[in-house]
Write a protein that holds these residues in place. Sequence first.
Motif, mmCIF file in Angstrom:
data_model
loop_
_atom_site.group_PDB
_atom_site.id
_atom_site.type_symbol
_atom_site.label_atom_id
_atom_site.label_comp_id
_atom_site.label_asym_id
_atom_site.label_seq_id
_atom_site.Cartn_x
_atom_site.Cartn_y
_atom_site.Cartn_z
ATOM 1 N N ASN A 1 29.819 1.718 -33.269
ATOM 2 C CA ASN A 1 28.778 1.391 -32.289
ATOM 3 C C ASN A 1 28.728 -0.087 -31.924
ATOM 4 O O ASN A 1 28.100 -0.445 -30.934
ATOM 5 N N GLY A 2 29.410 -0.905 -32.714
ATOM 6 C CA GLY A 2 29.496 -2.319 -32.340
ATOM 7 C C GLY A 2 30.360 -2.509 -31.109
ATOM 8 O O GLY A 2 30.237 -3.491 -30.387
ATOM 9 N N ALA A 3 31.237 -1.559 -30.847
ATOM 10 C CA ALA A 3 32.145 -1.662 -29.702
ATOM 11 C C ALA A 3 31.605 -0.884 -28.502
ATOM 12 O O ALA A 3 31.524 -1.412 -27.399
ATOM 13 N N THR A 4 31.266 0.378 -28.713
ATOM 14 C CA THR A 4 30.640 1.173 -27.653
ATOM 15 C C THR A 4 29.562 2.024 -28.281
ATOM 16 O O THR A 4 29.678 2.433 -29.439
ATOM 17 N N GLY B 1 30.927 -7.782 -20.202
ATOM 18 C CA GLY B 1 31.187 -7.146 -21.498
ATOM 19 C C GLY B 1 31.487 -8.162 -22.575
ATOM 20 O O GLY B 1 31.219 -9.363 -22.422
ATOM 21 N N GLY B 2 32.072 -7.664 -23.653
ATOM 22 C CA GLY B 2 32.307 -8.498 -24.827
ATOM 23 C C GLY B 2 33.294 -9.628 -24.607
ATOM 24 O O GLY B 2 33.069 -10.752 -25.056
ATOM 25 N N THR B 3 34.382 -9.335 -23.915
ATOM 26 C CA THR B 3 35.417 -10.356 -23.735
ATOM 27 C C THR B 3 34.862 -11.545 -22.956
ATOM 28 O O THR B 3 35.031 -12.703 -23.353
ATOM 29 N N GLU B 4 34.166 -11.264 -21.873
ATOM 30 C CA GLU B 4 33.612 -12.343 -21.062
ATOM 31 C C GLU B 4 32.535 -13.098 -21.852
ATOM 32 O O GLU B 4 32.492 -14.332 -21.810
ATOM 33 N N SER B 5 31.705 -12.371 -22.578
ATOM 34 C CA SER B 5 30.646 -13.020 -23.366
ATOM 35 C C SER B 5 31.241 -13.933 -24.422
ATOM 36 O O SER B 5 30.786 -15.072 -24.605
ATOM 37 N N ASN B 6 32.238 -13.423 -25.134
ATOM 38 C CA ASN B 6 32.853 -14.227 -26.193
ATOM 39 C C ASN B 6 33.528 -15.478 -25.633
ATOM 40 O O ASN B 6 33.439 -16.563 -26.207
ATOM 41 N N ASN B 7 34.206 -15.320 -24.492
ATOM 42 C CA ASN B 7 34.853 -16.477 -23.864
ATOM 43 C C ASN B 7 33.819 -17.519 -23.442
ATOM 44 O O ASN B 7 34.001 -18.712 -23.663
ATOM 45 N N GLU C 1 39.791 -11.175 -36.203
ATOM 46 C CA GLU C 1 38.850 -11.121 -35.072
ATOM 47 C C GLU C 1 39.425 -10.281 -33.941
ATOM 48 O O GLU C 1 40.637 -10.048 -33.861
ATOM 49 N N HIS C 2 38.541 -9.872 -33.054
ATOM 50 C CA HIS C 2 38.955 -9.128 -31.860
ATOM 51 C C HIS C 2 39.943 -9.993 -31.063
ATOM 52 O O HIS C 2 39.808 -11.218 -31.033
ATOM 53 N N PRO C 3 40.918 -9.359 -30.407
ATOM 54 C CA PRO C 3 41.903 -10.144 -29.638
ATOM 55 C C PRO C 3 41.272 -11.121 -28.641
ATOM 56 O O PRO C 3 41.832 -12.198 -28.393
HETATM 57 C C1 LIG Z 1 33.968 -7.189 -31.671
HETATM 58 C C2 LIG Z 1 34.383 -6.999 -30.237
HETATM 59 N N1 LIG Z 1 34.477 -8.068 -29.447
HETATM 60 C C3 LIG Z 1 34.849 -7.927 -28.150
HETATM 61 C C4 LIG Z 1 35.147 -6.702 -27.594
HETATM 62 C C5 LIG Z 1 35.590 -6.618 -26.172
HETATM 63 O O1 LIG Z 1 34.605 -6.076 -25.378
HETATM 64 P P1 LIG Z 1 34.880 -5.651 -23.871
HETATM 65 O O2 LIG Z 1 35.820 -4.496 -23.923
HETATM 66 O O3 LIG Z 1 33.508 -5.280 -23.373
HETATM 67 O O4 LIG Z 1 35.447 -6.825 -23.140
HETATM 68 C C6 LIG Z 1 35.051 -5.565 -28.392
HETATM 69 C C7 LIG Z 1 35.381 -4.254 -27.833
HETATM 70 O O5 LIG Z 1 35.712 -3.328 -28.539
HETATM 71 C C8 LIG Z 1 34.664 -5.715 -29.740
HETATM 72 O O6 LIG Z 1 34.564 -4.654 -30.566
#
Ligand SMILES: Cc1ncc(COP(=O)(O)O)c(C=O)c1O
Length: 127
Positions: free
Chosen positions: A8-11, A71-77, A98-100
């Motif tokens: 659930n941390g991912a979706t 989403g996550g990628t943009e937020s993390n960046n 860590e996530h890619p």
């Molecule tokens: C920990 C984590 N960070 C970042 C992402 C990337 O999220 P998004 O696919 O919304 O860019 C995910 C997606 O699985 C994730 O689990």
Amino acid sequence: MKQIYLDNGATTPVAKEVIEEMKPYFDKKYGNASSLHSFGMEANEALTNSRNKILKKLNAQKNFKCVFTSGGTESNNLAMKGLAFKNKGKHIITTKVEHPCILNACKWLESQDFKVSYLNVDENGFC
Ligand SMILES: Cc1ncc(COP(=O)(O)O)c(C=O)c1O
């Protein structure tokens, strides 16, 4: 075999209340919130109201802003690069698992003269 979902941390499923609240924006109020026509202004007002509700729920300070990302990628960046360039330090410490999107942001920051340390983790995910 009964399966359970532990990612659930991912979706995660969207709450019924959220689906109900969002429905009009998929088929009726779908204007571009940056456009000046009435459809856009309606969407923009909805976004402003949502931001204000979120900030209020979070008891955010007056000068805080709410930024919606894709989403996550943009937020993390946004978080990583924003903090890296705002702070004076040039050394980032992360882990190898860590996530890619984190690892790729770190790689890019290395190209911008940041030093990045990638820590190993044990079988429990601890450094
Ligand atoms: C920990 C984590 N960070 C970042 C992402 C990337 O999220 P998004 O696919 O919304 O860019 C995910 C997606 O699985 C994730 O689990």
